[in-house]
Scaffold this motif. Structure first.
Motif, mmCIF file in Angstrom:
data_model
loop_
_atom_site.group_PDB
_atom_site.id
_atom_site.type_symbol
_atom_site.label_atom_id
_atom_site.label_comp_id
_atom_site.label_asym_id
_atom_site.label_seq_id
_atom_site.Cartn_x
_atom_site.Cartn_y
_atom_site.Cartn_z
ATOM 1 N N VAL A 172 128.204 -63.630 11.205
ATOM 2 C CA VAL A 172 128.851 -64.876 11.623
ATOM 3 C C VAL A 172 130.114 -65.116 10.803
ATOM 4 O O VAL A 172 131.169 -65.474 11.342
ATOM 5 N N ALA A 173 130.028 -64.908 9.483
ATOM 6 C CA ALA A 173 131.187 -65.140 8.614
ATOM 7 C C ALA A 173 132.317 -64.162 8.917
ATOM 8 O O ALA A 173 133.498 -64.554 8.975
ATOM 9 N N MET A 174 131.989 -62.879 9.129
ATOM 10 C CA MET A 174 133.015 -61.895 9.464
ATOM 11 C C MET A 174 133.642 -62.201 10.822
ATOM 12 O O MET A 174 134.849 -62.015 11.010
ATOM 13 N N SER A 175 132.816 -62.680 11.747
ATOM 14 C CA SER A 175 133.340 -63.043 13.069
ATOM 15 C C SER A 175 134.301 -64.220 12.962
ATOM 16 O O SER A 175 135.334 -64.269 13.660
ATOM 17 N N ALA A 176 133.972 -65.179 12.101
ATOM 18 C CA ALA A 176 134.847 -66.338 11.915
ATOM 19 C C ALA A 176 136.195 -65.908 11.338
ATOM 20 O O ALA A 176 137.260 -66.395 11.751
ATOM 21 N N ALA A 177 136.157 -64.978 10.373
ATOM 22 C CA ALA A 177 137.405 -64.482 9.791
ATOM 23 C C ALA A 177 138.218 -63.725 10.841
ATOM 24 O O ALA A 177 139.446 -63.877 10.925
ATOM 25 N N ALA A 178 137.534 -62.918 11.660
ATOM 26 C CA ALA A 178 138.250 -62.173 12.717
ATOM 27 C C ALA A 178 138.810 -63.122 13.768
ATOM 28 O O ALA A 178 139.902 -62.883 14.310
ATOM 29 N N ALA A 179 138.071 -64.210 14.051
ATOM 30 C CA ALA A 179 138.514 -65.160 15.072
ATOM 31 C C ALA A 179 139.835 -65.818 14.708
ATOM 32 O O ALA A 179 140.607 -66.222 15.589
ATOM 33 N N ALA A 180 140.109 -65.924 13.408
ATOM 34 C CA ALA A 180 141.371 -66.522 12.972
ATOM 35 C C ALA A 180 142.565 -65.612 13.259
ATOM 36 O O ALA A 180 143.712 -66.058 13.208
ATOM 37 N N HIS A 181 142.281 -64.350 13.584
ATOM 38 C CA HIS A 181 143.361 -63.382 13.807
ATOM 39 C C HIS A 181 143.338 -62.748 15.199
ATOM 40 O O HIS A 181 144.273 -62.038 15.556
ATOM 41 N N ARG A 200 132.870 -56.594 27.081
ATOM 42 C CA ARG A 200 132.872 -55.404 27.932
ATOM 43 C C ARG A 200 134.042 -54.457 27.630
ATOM 44 O O ARG A 200 133.898 -53.249 27.718
ATOM 45 N N SER A 201 135.192 -54.999 27.296
ATOM 46 C CA SER A 201 136.373 -54.179 27.006
ATOM 47 C C SER A 201 136.943 -54.588 25.659
ATOM 48 O O SER A 201 137.920 -55.344 25.581
ATOM 49 N N PRO A 202 136.343 -54.120 24.566
ATOM 50 C CA PRO A 202 136.773 -54.559 23.238
ATOM 51 C C PRO A 202 138.158 -54.051 22.866
ATOM 52 O O PRO A 202 138.513 -52.902 23.138
ATOM 53 N N GLY A 203 138.929 -54.948 22.262
ATOM 54 C CA GLY A 203 140.223 -54.560 21.727
ATOM 55 C C GLY A 203 140.041 -53.938 20.354
ATOM 56 O O GLY A 203 138.936 -53.887 19.811
ATOM 57 N N PRO A 204 141.117 -53.471 19.738
ATOM 58 C CA PRO A 204 141.005 -52.789 18.449
ATOM 59 C C PRO A 204 140.443 -53.666 17.334
ATOM 60 O O PRO A 204 139.672 -53.189 16.494
ATOM 61 N N ARG A 205 140.803 -54.946 17.302
ATOM 62 C CA ARG A 205 140.294 -55.822 16.239
ATOM 63 C C ARG A 205 138.810 -56.130 16.448
ATOM 64 O O ARG A 205 138.045 -56.219 15.490
ATOM 65 N N MET A 206 138.420 -56.296 17.705
ATOM 66 C CA MET A 206 137.011 -56.557 17.991
ATOM 67 C C MET A 206 136.166 -55.341 17.610
ATOM 68 O O MET A 206 135.085 -55.480 17.016
ATOM 69 N N THR A 207 136.656 -54.170 17.934
ATOM 70 C CA THR A 207 135.948 -52.943 17.565
ATOM 71 C C THR A 207 135.865 -52.804 16.051
ATOM 72 O O THR A 207 134.816 -52.434 15.504
ATOM 73 N N LEU A 208 136.974 -53.129 15.369
ATOM 74 C CA LEU A 208 136.986 -53.047 13.908
ATOM 75 C C LEU A 208 135.970 -54.017 13.306
ATOM 76 O O LEU A 208 135.274 -53.678 12.332
ATOM 77 N N LEU A 209 135.871 -55.200 13.868
ATOM 78 C CA LEU A 209 134.908 -56.190 13.372
ATOM 79 C C LEU A 209 133.486 -55.634 13.420
ATOM 80 O O LEU A 209 132.757 -55.680 12.417
#
Length: 265
Positions: free
Chosen positions: A212-221, A167-176
């Motif tokens: 899924v793969a991009m989300s996994a990479a983003a999840a590490a950060h 609902r309230s995406p941060g900058p990294r979530m939006t970038l993903l």
């Protein structure tokens, strides 16, 4: 979304300067209301812009395909080809935006697959126009046409985030999500350029895996991306696309010293 292009005040269709032979053919069209005629011209223009690059389509082509005259087209679109192109582009953008809606149930990746199916159906239906639009550089490209395209991307971003429960995406979530949308667009252009050699279903599945793969990479950060991915995976069936991707990635990893050999009973 950009403001709807203004049309010149239009009265009910009146006879055009036409030959006697042409008048019976266009008589039925003169019975269209102002809005019906306008929508008909937009639909005809969209079909032409979808099958040929915009710069190769003239008002005479639109008039001929609509069974009308050039003055009649100008009566509804006083701005000429540019105004008609923007109206057709806006119509296509609204249709594409509607295809981002998820219908029915299923796991998150199944729903994502459904949206991608609808997206690539649109790309196939409007191949030439889609390619000219996203590549840019067209002689009919303006700040207004770019704004229409950007609004479609913003709709895709908002609906993807909502689909993921963010609902309230941060900058990294939006970038993903923005990055993944760019991958989808680039894949669609490559698919068209290469003559659609990759089956649409195969490309769709690859793009789901890519998310899924991009989300996994983003999840590490990023903690928000990690929470999103955990929520998505919790809803996935054990034999679903996400689990299959994880299994394939594990198979690619070299065996670690001291680790059990999964190949043995």
């Amino acid at each position: 979304m950009a403001a709807r292009p203004a049309s010149s005040p239009a009265a009910p269709d009146a006879p055009d300067d036409a030959s006697t032979e042409e008048r019976p053919r266009r008589a039925a069209y003169r019975r269209l209301s102002v809005e019906q005629r306008r929508e008909q011209l937009i639909a005809v223009a969209l079909e032409l812009f979808s099958s040929r690059p915009p710069e190769e389509v003239g008002l005479d082509d639109v008039a001929q395909a609509a069974g009308a005259s050039r003055p009649l087209v100008y009566r509804y679109f006083a701005g000429g080809k540019q105004q008609l192109y923007e109206a057709a582009l806006r119509s296509a953008a609204e249709e594409l935006s509607r295809r981002f809606t998820v219908h029915g149930g299923g796991s998150p990746t199944e729903q994502l697959s459904s949206v991608l199916d609808a997206y690539f159906d649109f790309v196939a239906e409007h191949a030439a126009g889609y390619g000219a639009l996203l590549r840019g550089g067209s002689v009919v490209e303006t700040a207004r046409t770019s704004a229409i395209v950007d609004e479609v991307r913003r709709v895709a971003l908002r609906r993807t985030l909502r689909h993921l429960g963010v609902r309230s995406p941060g900058p990294r979530m939006t970038l993903l999500v923005r990055s993944w949308i760019s991958v989808v667009e680039a894949s669609a252009l490559s698919w068209l350029d290469e003559g659609r050699q990759i089956p649409k279903e195969s490309l769709r599945d690859w793009l789901v895996d890519e998310f899924v793969a991009m989300s996994a990479a983003a999840a590490a950060h990023d903690r928000q991306a990690a929470r999103m991915l955990a929520g998505v995976l919790a809803l996935e069936p054990p034999d679903g696309p996400a689990a299959a991707l994880v299994a394939r990635l594990r198979a690619l990893l070299p065996a670690q010293p001291g680790a059990p050999d999964r190949g043995r009973a």
